[in-house]
Design a protein around this motif. Structure first.
Motif, PDB file in Angstrom:
ATOM      1  N   UNK A   1       0.840  -1.185   0.000  1.00  0.00           N
ATOM      2  CA  UNK A   1       0.000   0.000   0.000  1.00  0.00           C
ATOM      3  C   UNK A   1       0.879   1.240   0.000  1.00  0.00           C
ATOM      4  N   UNK A   2       0.801   2.051  -1.037  1.00  0.00           N
ATOM      5  CA  UNK A   2       1.560   3.300  -1.016  1.00  0.00           C
ATOM      6  C   UNK A   2       1.176   4.153   0.192  1.00  0.00           C
ATOM      7  N   UNK A   3       2.111   4.985   0.607  1.00  0.00           N
ATOM      8  CA  UNK A   3       1.924   5.780   1.834  1.00  0.00           C
ATOM      9  C   UNK A   3       0.631   6.581   1.811  1.00  0.00           C
ATOM     10  N   UNK A   4       0.307   7.192   0.678  1.00  0.00           N
ATOM     11  CA  UNK A   4      -0.866   8.046   0.617  1.00  0.00           C
ATOM     12  C   UNK A   4      -2.156   7.268   0.825  1.00  0.00           C
ATOM     13  N   UNK A   5      -2.208   6.016   0.312  1.00  0.00           N
ATOM     14  CA  UNK A   5      -3.395   5.192   0.507  1.00  0.00           C
ATOM     15  C   UNK A   5      -3.467   4.707   1.943  1.00  0.00           C
TER      16      UNK A   5
ATOM     17  N   UNK B   1       4.957  -1.620  -8.226  1.00  0.00           N
ATOM     18  CA  UNK B   1       3.751  -1.913  -9.000  1.00  0.00           C
ATOM     19  C   UNK B   1       2.527  -1.205  -8.412  1.00  0.00           C
ATOM     20  N   UNK B   2       2.479  -1.094  -7.083  1.00  0.00           N
ATOM     21  CA  UNK B   2       1.354  -0.411  -6.452  1.00  0.00           C
ATOM     22  C   UNK B   2       1.296   1.047  -6.877  1.00  0.00           C
ATOM     23  N   UNK B   3       2.443   1.685  -6.986  1.00  0.00           N
ATOM     24  CA  UNK B   3       2.462   3.078  -7.433  1.00  0.00           C
ATOM     25  C   UNK B   3       2.116   3.199  -8.908  1.00  0.00           C
ATOM     26  N   UNK B   4       2.580   2.257  -9.729  1.00  0.00           N
ATOM     27  CA  UNK B   4       2.189   2.251 -11.143  1.00  0.00           C
ATOM     28  C   UNK B   4       0.685   2.058 -11.255  1.00  0.00           C
ATOM     29  N   UNK B   5       0.160   1.165 -10.436  1.00  0.00           N
ATOM     30  CA  UNK B   5      -1.280   0.880 -10.435  1.00  0.00           C
ATOM     31  C   UNK B   5      -2.084   2.142 -10.176  1.00  0.00           C
TER      32      UNK B   5
ATOM     33  N   UNK C   1     -15.485   7.071  -2.759  1.00  0.00           N
ATOM     34  CA  UNK C   1     -15.916   7.198  -4.144  1.00  0.00           C
ATOM     35  C   UNK C   1     -16.551   8.545  -4.410  1.00  0.00           C
ATOM     36  N   UNK C   2     -16.795   9.338  -3.387  1.00  0.00           N
ATOM     37  CA  UNK C   2     -17.412  10.648  -3.600  1.00  0.00           C
ATOM     38  C   UNK C   2     -16.451  11.782  -3.261  1.00  0.00           C
ATOM     39  N   UNK C   3     -15.153  11.482  -3.219  1.00  0.00           N
ATOM     40  CA  UNK C   3     -14.181  12.558  -3.051  1.00  0.00           C
ATOM     41  C   UNK C   3     -14.369  13.553  -4.188  1.00  0.00           C
ATOM     42  N   UNK C   4     -14.497  14.819  -3.845  1.00  0.00           N
ATOM     43  CA  UNK C   4     -14.752  15.822  -4.871  1.00  0.00           C
ATOM     44  C   UNK C   4     -13.474  16.232  -5.582  1.00  0.00           C
ATOM     45  N   UNK C   5     -12.473  16.609  -4.821  1.00  0.00           N
ATOM     46  CA  UNK C   5     -11.246  17.116  -5.418  1.00  0.00           C
ATOM     47  C   UNK C   5      -9.990  16.405  -4.928  1.00  0.00           C
ATOM     48  N   UNK C   6     -10.032  15.866  -3.718  1.00  0.00           N
ATOM     49  CA  UNK C   6      -8.850  15.215  -3.161  1.00  0.00           C
ATOM     50  C   UNK C   6      -8.506  13.984  -3.979  1.00  0.00           C
ATOM     51  N   UNK C   7      -7.238  13.834  -4.297  1.00  0.00           N
ATOM     52  CA  UNK C   7      -6.780  12.689  -5.067  1.00  0.00           C
ATOM     53  C   UNK C   7      -5.686  11.969  -4.284  1.00  0.00           C
ATOM     54  N   UNK C   8      -6.028  10.777  -3.778  1.00  0.00           N
ATOM     55  CA  UNK C   8      -5.022  10.041  -3.013  1.00  0.00           C
ATOM     56  C   UNK C   8      -3.861   9.637  -3.903  1.00  0.00           C
ATOM     57  N   UNK C   9      -4.057   9.662  -5.231  1.00  0.00           N
ATOM     58  CA  UNK C   9      -2.965   9.355  -6.147  1.00  0.00           C
ATOM     59  C   UNK C   9      -1.891  10.430  -6.072  1.00  0.00           C
ATOM     60  N   UNK C  10      -2.316  11.691  -6.103  1.00  0.00           N
ATOM     61  CA  UNK C  10      -1.379  12.798  -6.280  1.00  0.00           C
ATOM     62  C   UNK C  10      -1.116  13.618  -5.024  1.00  0.00           C
ATOM     63  N   UNK C  11      -1.969  13.502  -4.023  1.00  0.00           N
ATOM     64  CA  UNK C  11      -1.941  14.456  -2.917  1.00  0.00           C
ATOM     65  C   UNK C  11      -1.311  13.903  -1.636  1.00  0.00           C
TER      66      UNK C  11
END
Length: 758
Positions: free
Chosen positions: A465-469, A680-684, A703-713
Motif C-alpha cells: 500500500x503506497x503511503x498516501x493510501x 507496481x502499487x504506485x504504477x497501479x 468514491x465521492x471525493x470531490x477534489x482530493x486525489x489520493x494518487x497525487x496528494x
C-alpha cells in the motif's frame, strides 16, 4: 457568530433562486433553463445551497485558446474546439462491458474529427444520444489520441451551444475566458447548473466564519477563505484562481477525513488493555531457537515494535504490510506466541476457508511439537492450534469451541465463524486479521469484544500500500512495513502472451506440460467459473480499458470448467492429472482439491482467485492467467506469488487479447517488467481511476471525493494528518472546532461504510 447566515446555506435552492420574468427570447430561454435545472437538482442529491456550492466543476474550458481544425497535427495534444455534430453511432465494445458512442464532428471549413465516448449503461448511452444529436453545436475539449491510424478525441468534455441565439457565446464571456463544466444528470445540464450557481453566488454572503478550516491553519497553510474559494472555483478569472481554490478544497477534504481518523486513533488509545510481556524461557524463545532460517532485518525490526506494543497496557492497533513472500506470517506468529507466553490466547481471522486452513497448516508445521499442546508428544511450553470454520462437522466444531473457551488452544484460526455469538475465549489477548480489506471494522470489533479487556490487534495485508493510501484507507492504524523479503533461490519471471498469436498460445500449454513432466505443478487461473455464472468470482480491481476497446461482439471469457475440459484434451498435457477449485464448491470439496494439489495427486489446478493469497505449494512452478487484462495489477501480483516459492524457479504467463498500447496492456507490461510489489502499487495508482484506488469495497466517502486525489496528494494528506493530530491532541471532542465537527458529521452521514472499512 451571525446565525442569520446559516439559513442561507441550508435553504433549498428553489427558495433562493427563482426564474426571472422573461423580457426577451434570451431571457425566456434562461428562465426555462433555471426552472428545469432546479427541478432536476434533487435527483443529483443537491437540495440546499450548501449542496450546490460544494458541487464543484469537473473541468474548465478555455475559450481564449480555441483550436482550429487545421491545427490538429499531433497526438497527446490538449485541444478545445467549437464544432457541430455530424453523425452519431453506437455499438458495444469488444469485451461487452461498455457502449461505445462515436460522434463525427466538424466545422464550416470542412474539418472533421471523431470523438468517442464510453457509457457503462444503456441509460448513459441514451443520454449521449439525446445530447449530441446531429446538428448540435458544442465546445469539445480533450486530448487528441491516435487509434488505429486515426486521430480522435477520447471521452472529451463538451458544452452545448444554442443554435440561433447568442446565449452560448454570452455564457462563455460571462465567465471570462474560463468556462466551468459540471457533471450533469438528466435534465440538469452543465450549462443549467452553471446558470443556477451564478445566481446563488451573486447573493452569497460572507461565510468565512463557517469554514471547517481554522483561521490559524488557513494562515499557516496560506489557504483561501471559504467565501473567496467558493467564488474562485465556480467563476475563476484565471487559471491561478481555480488552482488556489481547488488546493484549498482538497486540503479541506483531507483535514475532515484525517481529523475523524485521528479521533478514532485517540479513542483506541484511550481503552485500557492488558500488557502481555515476553519471557526468555517460553514457547517464543524455543520457537526462535528452532527457526531453520534467519529473520530479515525488517522482520526483526517490525517484530521488536510489535513486542514492545504488546507488552504495553495500551491496546496495539497496527497494520502489517509487505510484498509477496516478505514473511508476514512468521512475524504474526511470533507476536501470537508472545501473547501465549503471557497466558493469553490469539485469534487469527481469515476471509476464506481455503486461507484459514492454509494458515492453520502453516502454523502447525512451523511449530511442530510446540503446537501439539494437550498430547503426549507435545514439547514443554507447547500450545494447541485449533481451526474453526463453518464447514466443520458437529463433533469437530464442538471440540474447537471447547478449545477456545477453556483456553486449551493458545491459537485459534478461523473464518467468519469466529464471529458467531457462541464462540467464547478464556483470555483473548491478540486479534490478527488477515486481508483486512475483506472485513469491516465492525467485524473486527465483534471479535475484540469477546475479550475481558481490549485485546491487541494486528491487521495484515499482502497488497503493498503506497503511503498516501495507507493514510486514508487505513488511517486509524499505525503502519509497519516489511521492506525486504527472504532471498529466493531463483528469480520468478513473467511474460505477456498475446492470445491472438495461435502459436504462442499453443506454446503456453506445451510449457505447462514441460513443468509437469519435470515433476512440478501448475496453476491455471480463470475469471469465471462457467458460462452460466452471471458474475466474475474474481472482481478485477480496475475497469476494462476505455481507450483500447475494439469494436465488435461481446468477448468470450475463459471459465474454469471449460478450461479444465479443454486441458484434458491437450496433447501437451497427456497424462497430467487436472483438478478444479472455485468458490462455489462445497468447503470439503475445496479442501480436498487443495490437499490433492499440495500432495501431488493433482498436477494442474484450474482455479479462480480463491488461491490469490496465502496458498503455499512449494512444488508449484508455473501459473497461467487467462484473460489477464480482467484483473488488476495487485491481484495479478498476488496470484503469481503462488509460484516459485520452493527450490525451483517460477514462471507466470499472462494471456490476454489486450492491445499492448491500451491501459490494460500497460498494466500487463508493468507486471512483466517488475516483481516489486511497492513499485507496481504506485504504477497501479497512476493507471487507475480515482474511485478504484480504494477498491470497490471502499465505497461511500472514498468514491465521492470531490477534489482530493489520493494518487497525487500524498504530501497534502500528510500535512492534513499532522494538523488533525494537533487539533485532536488539544481538543479531542472538537468543542472548539464546531465547523470542523459539523463537516465530519456531514461526511459520515450515509457514508459510514468508508470509515468503518478502515
Amino acid at each position: 457568530m451571525n446565525s442569520s447566515l446559516v439559513p442561507y446555506l441550508d435553504l433549498p435552492v428553489a427558495k433562493v433562486v427563482r426564474p426571472p420574468d422573461p423580457t426577451s427570447d434570451a431571457e425566456k430561454q434562461r428562465a426555462g433553463l433555471i426552472a428545469q435545472t432546479i427541478k432536476a437538482l434533487p435527483a443529483m442529491g443537491i437540495d440546499t445551497v450548501r449542496d450546490l456550492v460544494y458541487y464543484f466543476p469537473r473541468n474548465y474550458l478555455d475559450s481564449a485558446t480555441l483550436t482550429s481544425f487545421l491545427e490538429l497535427t499531433q497526438s497527446d495534444e490538449d485541444v478545445t474546439l467549437i464544432a457541430r455534430v455530424l453523425t452519431l453511432t453506437q455499438r458495444r465494445t469488444y469485451n461487452g462491458d461498455k457502449i461505445l458512442t462515436n460522434v463525427e464532428i466538424g466545422d464550416a471549413q470542412g474539418g472533421r474529427l471523431s470523438a468517442t465516448f464510453f457509457a457503462k449503461s444503456q441509460a448513459g448511452a441514451r443520454y449521449l444520444e439525446r445530447m449530441l444529436r446531429p446538428g448540435t453545436q458544442a465546445i469539445f475539449s480533450g486530448k487528441i489520441r491516435e487509434y488505429r491510424g486515426r486521430e480522435q478525441l477520447s471521452n472529451p468534455d463538451y458544452e452545448l451551444l444554442d443554435v440561433g441565439t447568442d446565449y452560448g457565446q454570452e455564457s462563455i464571456a460571462r465567465a471570462g475566458d474560463l468556462l466551468a463544466v459540471y457533471r450533469g444528470r438528466g435534465k440538469a445540464s452543465s450549462r443549467g447548473i452553471r446558470t443556477v450557481l451564478r445566481e446563488v453566488l451573486t447573493e452569497l454572503p460572507d461565510v468565512d466564519e463557517f469554514d471547517p478550516i481554522d483561521p490559524a491553519i488557513r494562515a499557516e497553510r496560506k489557504l483561501l477563505g471559504l467565501t473567496d474559494a467558493l467564488r474562485a472555483i465556480h467563476r475563476p478569472a484565471s487559471a491561478a484562481d481555480y488552482a488556489s481554490a481547488r488546493g484549498r478544497f482538497r486540503y479541506e477534504e483531507a483535514l475532515v477525513l484525517q481529523t475523524e481518523l485521528a479521533r478514532r486513533r485517540a479513542a483506541a488509545r484511550s481503552h485500557a488493555g492488558r500488557a502481555r510481556p515476553g519471557r526468555g524461557d517460553g514457547i517464543l524463545a524455543e520457537f526462535d531457537s528452532r527457526l531453520p532460517f534467519a529473520l530479515t532485518g525488517s522482520q526483526v525490526a517490525v517484530g521488536e515494535t510489535l513486542a514492545e506494543e504488546i507488552a504495553s497496557d495500551t491496546p496495539m492497533l497496527r497494520l502489517l504490510q509487505g510484498d509477496v513472500g516478505a514473511g508476514k506470517t512468521v512475524v504474526a506468529l511470533r507476536a501470537m506466541l508472545q501473547v501465549v507466553d503471557a497466558g493469553g490466547q490469539a485469534a487469527l481471522l481469515a476471509p476464506t476457508e481455503v486461507l484459514a486452513a492454509q494458515h492453520a497448516r502453516s502454523i502447525t508445521e512451523m511449530l511442530g511439537d510446540l503446537g501439539e499442546g494437550g498430547t503426549l508428544s507435545a514439547a514443554p511450553n507447547a500450545t494447541k492450534v485449533t481451526l474453526l470454520t463453518g464447514s466443520l462437522g458437529a463433533a469437530a466444531r464442538k471440540q474447537a469451541l471447547l478449545d477456545a473457551a477453556s483456553g486449551m488452544a493458545g491459537i485459534v484460526v478461523g473464518t467468519h465463524a469466529l464471529l458467531s455469538d457462541i464462540v467464547q475465549f478464556a483470555d483473548l489477548g491478540l486479534v490478527v486479521v488477515d486481508e483486512q480489506h475483506r472485513f469491516g471494522v465492525e467485524q473486527r470489533d465483534v471479535l475484540r469484544g469477546r475479550a475481558k479487556v481490549m485485546p491487541h490487534t494486528l491487521v495484515m495485508t499482502a497488497t503493498p500500500i503506497p503511503r498516501t493510501v495507507a493514510m486514508t484507507v487505513f488511517g486509524d492504524l499505525e503502519v509497519s512495513t516489511l521492506t525486504d523479503t527472504p532471498a529466493r533461490l531463483h528469480a520468478r519471471s513473467t511474460h505477456v502472451v498475446p492470445e491472438a498469436n495461435e502459436r504462442w498460445f499453443a506454446r503456453v500449454w506445451e510449457r505447462l506440460g514441460d513443468e509437469v513432466r519435470r515433476g512440478h505443478r501448475g496453476f491455471v487461473v480463470c475469471s469465471r467459473i462457467s458460462d452460466e455464472a452471471q458474475e466474475d468470482e474474481a472482481t478485477a480491481d480496475v475497469e476494462p480499458d476505455e481507450s483500447g476497446g475494439a469494436e465488435g461482439p461481446p468477448r468470450h471469457l475463459h471459465t474454469t470448467l471449460e478450461t479444465a475440459a479443454m486441458l484434458s484434451e491437450q496433447p501437451a498435457l497427456a497424462g497430467a492429472r487436472i483438478g478444479v477449485l472455485h468458490g462455489r464448491m462445497a468447503p470439503e470439496a475445496k479442501d480436498a482439491a487443495m490437499a490433492a494439489f499440495a500432495s501431488g495427486e493433482i498436477d494442474v489446478l484450474v482455479s479462480t482467485t480463491v488461491i490469490e493469497v496465502g496458498v503455499n505449494v512449494p512444488e508449484a512452478t508455473i501459473m497461467v492467467v487467462l484473460d489477464a487484462d480482467r484483473f488488476g495489477i495487485s491481484q495479478l501480483h498476488q496470484l503469481r506469488g503462488r509460484v516459485g516459492r520452493g527450490a525451483d524457479a517460477g514462471i507466470c504467463l499472462l494471456v490476454s487479447p489486450a492491445d499492448p498500447l491500451s491501459v490494460a496492456g500497460q498494466r500487463l507490461s508493468a507486471l512483466a517488467e517488475s516483481d516489486d510489489g511497492f513499485e507496481l502499487a504506485n504504477i497501479d495508482l497512476r493507471l487507475r481511476r480515482e474511485g478504484d484506488v480504494l477498491g470497490a469495497g471502499q465505497s461511500g466517502y472514498s468514491s465521492s471525493l470531490k477534489l482530493l486525489r489520493v494518487i497525487d496528494d500524498a504530501d497534502l494528506i500528510a500535512r492534513a494528518r499532522d494538523d488533525a493530530d494537533r487539533i485532536v491532541a488539544v481538543d479531542p471532542s472538537l468543542a472548539g472546532h464546531r465547523m470542523l465537527a459539523g463537516a465530519i458529521a456531514e461526511m459520515l452521514a450515509g457514508r459510514e461504510e468508508f470509515i468503518e472499512r478502515t
